[in-house]
Design an enzyme around this catalytic site. Structure first.
Site, mmCIF file in Angstrom:
data_model
loop_
_atom_site.group_PDB
_atom_site.id
_atom_site.type_symbol
_atom_site.label_atom_id
_atom_site.label_comp_id
_atom_site.label_asym_id
_atom_site.label_seq_id
_atom_site.Cartn_x
_atom_site.Cartn_y
_atom_site.Cartn_z
ATOM 1 N N SER A 192 -30.126 23.732 43.939
ATOM 2 C CA SER A 192 -30.597 22.551 43.227
ATOM 3 C C SER A 192 -29.508 21.835 42.420
ATOM 4 O O SER A 192 -29.724 20.726 41.923
ATOM 5 C CB SER A 192 -31.737 22.951 42.283
ATOM 6 N N SER A 225 -28.661 28.190 44.034
ATOM 7 C CA SER A 225 -28.478 26.797 43.616
ATOM 8 C C SER A 225 -27.109 26.457 43.059
ATOM 9 O O SER A 225 -26.826 25.288 42.810
ATOM 10 C CB SER A 225 -29.556 26.407 42.600
ATOM 11 N N LYS A 248 -25.187 20.234 34.509
ATOM 12 C CA LYS A 248 -26.421 20.002 35.247
ATOM 13 C C LYS A 248 -27.517 19.555 34.286
ATOM 14 O O LYS A 248 -27.604 20.040 33.158
ATOM 15 C CB LYS A 248 -26.827 21.293 35.955
#
Length: 465
Positions: A159, A183, A82
């Site tokens: 997210s 997330s 990420k």
């Protein structure tokens, strides 16, 4: 060993294939890079692909393995990170156009551990700006496309949106996300894969851009529960650069992984919590409970001391206040290109007084004790991961949150696992959340593995056309 597809193989399958010399890391990396080139233009999972470095690492891993110098079961296995995870000298944007040229000053501990285990970083995946969002949308950097509906752009979950899409769509066998209110679990849930939310302190956050130091946790998004366990095993453990990790000794969930669900006490959510949940999601949830009962789990129905909405609201206050600490100067500067949906979420923290913030933390501690007492007779609590299946992007209420069920895991200090548990009539994934007591990732993974072995939802693939 039967022939495996390098694009769709799990981490465990790749590891065995490398051991038996049926595949090489070079084969796998080349296949994945080709698929990324072919598919990611439409899916938008990656913000950066490290093609040249991934090839070099694959060649090095291949030579090491062929020469008998394999470092361990993850050596040569690709992974995506990420775009909150720092790698020194590389750009880490945190999903923000404001930081599009921000060069990482350090390498995150989790990246060091993955690379130290021989894993190959394919690239960085998209995230909601500052990790402040559950739907997965990003106005300026682009919203990854949920691969289960190629006709309608739907929420990938946030997210860790790009990480979920990359694993689900065959662009990486495993990826790292972060989870502050859901997330990791929400992208896993909506993209039809496995997501492990660890207890705070289990995995170091050093070198990971922060949103909430109280609640932030990195974790894997994977195609199988075993894969999540393999990544957790290498990542967890003390790190002097993150004091929260010093409270935990290293954990290996693999010895208990295959012990089954028989004898475990599994709690179901109270009847009142079913309100507001889509019928098809409830049907999948109820079926999952029946599967675990059929595997010998004891189903219990303890009353919970508070509603999930209470936990979610308190979580929002903590994230808002702590997020505003980190990026308040950016969201308050109206000349900067901050996502218009993110700016007001962060600015909520501006109105949280020091007294209210400290009272919320004290309330959180009290709620944690109450919840632990209520769940004394249970090993886990089951809920849906989300109240609905993935939504069309143009139907998203950006003033709301999809993290109704997931925020409780962070607020109450729990660990949790999201596993695919069915489909809606229109072909969208549903997901089961397994919440366990702090530090008991092994039990969450054990229950998830037992459920996974009894079903085939995890083996389904998104449509190609």
């Amino acid at each position: 060993m039967t022939r495996i597809d390098p694009v769709w193989a799990t981490v465990a399958e790749l590891s065995r294939a490398f051991d038996e010399r049926m595949l090489s890391p070079v084969d796998v990396v080349e296949a994945l890079l080709a698929r990324i080139r072919a598919r990611d233009g439409a899916l938008h999972a990656y913000i950066a692909v490290h093609e040249a470095d991934a090839r070099l690492a694959a060649e090095a891993a291949d030579k090491a393995i062929r020469s008998g110098h394999r470092m361990g079961p993850l050596h040569g296995v690709p992974i995506a990170l990420k775009d909150l995870v720092d790698m020194q000298g590389r750009v880490t944007t945190g999903g923000s156009k404001v930081w599009q040229n921000r060069v990482s000053p350090v390498t995150a501990t989790l990246a060091e551990r993955l690379i130290g285990a021989g894993m190959i970083v394919l690239g960085k995946t998209h995230t909601v700006e500052f990790a402040m969002g559950s739907f997965g949308t990003n106005t300026h950097m682009g919203t990854p496309r949920n691969p289960w509906d190629l006709g309608v752009h739907r929420t990938p979950g946030g997210s860790s949106s790009g990480s979920g899409v990359a694993v689900a769509a065959g662009l990486a066998p495993v990826a790292i996300g972060t989870d502050t209110g859901g997330s990791v679990r929400l992208p896993a849930g909506w993209c039809g894969i496995v997501g492990l939310k660890v207890t705070v302190g289990r995995i170091s956050t050093y070198g990971v851009l922060p949103l909430s130091t109280t609640l932030d946790t990195p974790g894997p998004l994977a195609r199988s529960v075993e894969d999540a366990a393999l990544i957790f095993r290498v990542l967890n453990g003390p790190d002097p650069r993150d004091p929260q990790t010093l409270a935990w000794t290293p954990s290996d969930p693999l010895p208990a992984l295959r012990r089954g669900a028989a004898g475990l006490r599994v709690a179901v959510m109270p009847e009142a919590e079913r309100a507001g949940v889509a019928d098809e999601v409830l049907a999948a949830y109820d079926a999952s409970v029946e599967v675990l009962a059929g595997l010998g789990a004891r189903i219990v129905r303890p009353p919970l001391p508070h509603r999930f909405t209470d936990y979610a609201a308190a979580t929002g206050r903590i994230i808002g206040a702590e997020g505003y600490r980190f990026v308040g100067d950016l969201v308050d500067d109206m000349s900067l290109p901050v996502d218009p949906h993110i700016r007001p979420r962060i600015q909520l923290g501006r109105n949280v007084s020091a007294r209210d913030y400290l009272l919320t933390l004290a309330q959180m501690d009290a709620h944690r004790k109450e919840f632990a007492a209520a769940l004394t007779e249970a090993d886990a609590l089951l809920t849906p991961t989300a109240q609905t299946a993935a939504l069309p992007i143009d139907k998203v209420d950006q003033s709301g949150t999809a993290a109704h069920f997931t925020r409780a895991g962070n607020y109450l200090g729990l660990c949790g696992l999201a596993v695919p548990n069915g489909f809606t009539p229109s072909g969208l994934q549903t997901s089961l959340q397994i919440l366990c007591h702090p530090g008991d990732e092994a039990t969450a993974l054990r229950i998830g593995w037992a459920y996974e072995q009894a079903t085939d939802w995890h083996s389904r693939r998104p449509p190609e056309k």
